[in-house]
Scaffold this motif. Structure first.
Motif, PDB file in Angstrom:
ATOM      1  N   GLY A  76       0.809  -1.208   0.000  1.00  0.00           N
ATOM      2  CA  GLY A  76       0.000   0.000   0.000  1.00  0.00           C
ATOM      3  C   GLY A  76       0.846   1.262   0.000  1.00  0.00           C
ATOM      4  O   GLY A  76       0.564   2.222  -0.730  1.00  0.00           O
ATOM      5  N   LEU A  77       1.904   1.253   0.843  1.00  0.00           N
ATOM      6  CA  LEU A  77       2.788   2.417   0.857  1.00  0.00           C
ATOM      7  C   LEU A  77       3.468   2.615  -0.490  1.00  0.00           C
ATOM      8  O   LEU A  77       3.651   3.739  -0.961  1.00  0.00           O
ATOM      9  N   ARG A  79       1.956   6.693  -6.937  1.00  0.00           N
ATOM     10  CA  ARG A  79       0.915   7.612  -7.398  1.00  0.00           C
ATOM     11  C   ARG A  79       1.333   9.059  -7.168  1.00  0.00           C
ATOM     12  O   ARG A  79       1.134   9.932  -8.027  1.00  0.00           O
ATOM     13  N   ALA A  80       1.944   9.328  -6.024  1.00  0.00           N
ATOM     14  CA  ALA A  80       2.395  10.701  -5.747  1.00  0.00           C
ATOM     15  C   ALA A  80       3.503  11.121  -6.713  1.00  0.00           C
ATOM     16  O   ALA A  80       3.569  12.255  -7.181  1.00  0.00           O
ATOM     17  N   TRP A  81       4.373  10.183  -7.039  1.00  0.00           N
ATOM     18  CA  TRP A  81       5.485  10.512  -7.951  1.00  0.00           C
ATOM     19  C   TRP A  81       4.966  10.799  -9.347  1.00  0.00           C
ATOM     20  O   TRP A  81       5.399  11.736 -10.002  1.00  0.00           O
ATOM     21  N   ALA A 133       2.299   1.722  -3.450  1.00  0.00           N
ATOM     22  CA  ALA A 133       1.328   2.252  -4.413  1.00  0.00           C
ATOM     23  C   ALA A 133       1.089   3.735  -4.205  1.00  0.00           C
ATOM     24  O   ALA A 133       1.006   4.527  -5.154  1.00  0.00           O
ATOM     25  N   LEU A 134       0.984   4.159  -2.945  1.00  0.00           N
ATOM     26  CA  LEU A 134       0.792   5.580  -2.658  1.00  0.00           C
ATOM     27  C   LEU A 134       1.984   6.402  -3.112  1.00  0.00           C
ATOM     28  O   LEU A 134       1.845   7.499  -3.670  1.00  0.00           O
ATOM     29  N   ALA A 135       3.193   5.889  -2.876  1.00  0.00           N
ATOM     30  CA  ALA A 135       4.391   6.614  -3.288  1.00  0.00           C
ATOM     31  C   ALA A 135       4.467   6.738  -4.816  1.00  0.00           C
ATOM     32  O   ALA A 135       4.825   7.788  -5.368  1.00  0.00           O
TER      33      ALA A 135
END
Length: 467
Positions: free
Chosen positions: A363-364, A370-372, A366-368
């Motif tokens: 999950g972390l 997406r932010a990038w 995927a979030l990273a």
């Protein structure tokens, strides 16, 4: 049986005993052969015997026929024998067997002792202080275990304390006739002196025992021990009179004679301890623990061991009968269960923790990602050109966030977004070959290629026909 044994048998029995008592040489219960008389009295008689199968010497006690005719007396006789057998102290005579003879006489087969009772020794004079103290401590140890089992002796006196020897030569005191004095309260037996001829004497009875022999507890034995210690130290009893009634009256009302009047060398602390056992009020009387603690300074190392055991055993409310065993899992089964289940539990917990950790990491990640992507946007791909290539479409601005490279100079033949005329070649220009996406590096224009602003991307291309 030899003539000497027969003579000794007759010399210790009266005419009445010769009628009811089994004869020397008689076999009791098919295994106890009688040899000679040891003692007799109003309650019964004790005879030396030998076990035919084991060859072991022992003593057999018979209940008098007068008491054997009473069912309650017989029951008490056997009950007290069973109670004595439950006390495993070395200071209590061992009981081997009980039963009835062919003529209906109750008997108890018990340990045969060698030595002498303290009554015989004190008749010669007072005992040395250490020996007297040790004898009382050993007797107290036996009584402490009896009291813990709920048994009251009620007939402690020097003649019921037997002095024997261990194999190493040390003194060993045995308590005899455990609880037999209860038979002294048989209804219809009004002759107190006859009843106590073998099993007790009024001189050792406590005030509460004089009032009611049936309603006494362990404290009456403490009184009797105080009288015994007094007598062993002084060769006198603390209360004396010309007759039994006078003795009983002195016990209930008078103060005891001071010991130092008979033996001045008795330490005052020891005399004070004896008097503490002779307090007429049972509630204020010394306990067995008090007696054992007070006798420590005057005892030998053997006596100190008895004092230590008294401190642990003097609990009248605790029974010596072990409680019923509770079902439990054997130790080896518990060990196997622990060894078998522990690794499985640890493995399950490790797998569970690893799964949770993996989900969190995914999950972390995927979030990273997406932010990038949100911060960088799509990447433009520059088209390669050759010197003779036909003009190609410029990359659309909606697919790039970087500055587009400057377009090539516009000529008369080609123009971005202009459809070729009819005079131009009908063959369309070849499509550019797709190239792999290069790294996201902004191209630097050369000096010969002037930098021109990119054409507006918002307006659609204008065709030649619309002009």
């Amino acid at each position: 049986m030899s003539d000497e044994a027969a003579t000794r048998w007759k010399s210790t029995t009266g005419p009445d005993q010769e009628v009811w008592l089994p004869r020397p040489g008689d076999v009791i219960a098919g295994r106890y052969q009688l040899e000679h008389s040891i003692g007799d009295g109003g309650m019964g008689a004790v005879v030396a015997a030998r076990h035919l199968q084991l060859g072991e010497p022992l003593a057999v006690k018979f209940l008098h026929p007068r008491l054997a005719a009473d069912a309650a007396s017989v029951e008490r006789f056997f009950r007290e024998a069973r109670a004595a057998s439950r006390i495993k102290s070395e200071h209590v005579i061992r009981v081997h067997d009980v039963g009835m003879t062919e003529h209906g006489l109750p008997y108890i087969a018990m340990e045969l002792l060698e030595g002498a009772d303290l009554g015989q020794l004190v008749a010669r004079g007072p005992l040395p202080i250490p020996l007297a103290v040790d004898c009382v401590l050993q007797a107290s140890e036996a009584l402490a275990e009896a009291h813990a089992a709920g048994i009251v002796h009620r007939d402690i006196k020097p003649s019921n304390l037997w002095l024997a020897q261990r194999r190493d030569g040390s003194a060993l005191v045995k308590v005899l006739d455990f609880g037999i004095s209860k038979l002294a309260s048989v209804e219809g037996d009004a002759k107190l002196t006859e009843t106590q001829a073998v099993f007790g004497s009024p001189a050792y009875m406590s005030p509460e025992q004089i009032r009611s022999a049936k309603r006494v507890d362990h404290r009456t034995d403490v009184w009797a021990l105080g009288v015994v210690l007094y007598e062993l130290l002084s060769a006198h009893v603390p209360f004396d009179a010309d007759n039994v009634a006078g003795v009983l009256a002195a016990i209930t009302a008078d103060r005891p004679h001071p010991i130092h009047a008979f033996r001045p060398e008795v330490p005052p602390a020891l005399e004070k301890l004896v008097l503490a056992c002779l307090v007429k009020d049972p509630a204020r009387r010394a306990s067995l623990n008090d007696l054992a603690s007070g006798l420590r300074p005057f005892a030998t190392p053997s006596g100190l061991l008895s004092a230590d055991r008294i401190d642990r055993a003097d609990k009248p409310s605790v029974s010596l009968i072990p409680p019923a065993a509770r079902p439990s899992v054997p130790a080896f089964a518990v060990t196997e269960t622990v060894l078998d289940l522990a690794p499985t539990r640890r493995r399950r917990m490790w797998l569970f923790g690893s799964s949770i950790g993996g989900i969190v990491l995914l999950g972390l990640g995927a979030l990273a990602l997406r932010a990038w992507l949100a911060s960088t946007g799509p990447v433009s791909t520059p088209l390669s050109r050759s010197a003779t290539a036909e003009p190609s479409d410029a990359p659309s601005a909606e697919h790039s966030t970087f500055e587009s490279p400057p377009p090539p100079p516009v000529t008369s033949a080609t123009r971005v977004g202009i459809v070729p005329s009819a005079t131009a070649s009908a063959e369309p220009p070849p499509e550019p070959t797709p190239q792999p996406r290069p790294p996201r590096i902004r191209p630097v224009p050369s000096a010969s290629q002037p930098v021109r602003p990119a054409p507006p991307t918002t307006a659609p291309p204008i065709s030649e026909d619309r002009r």
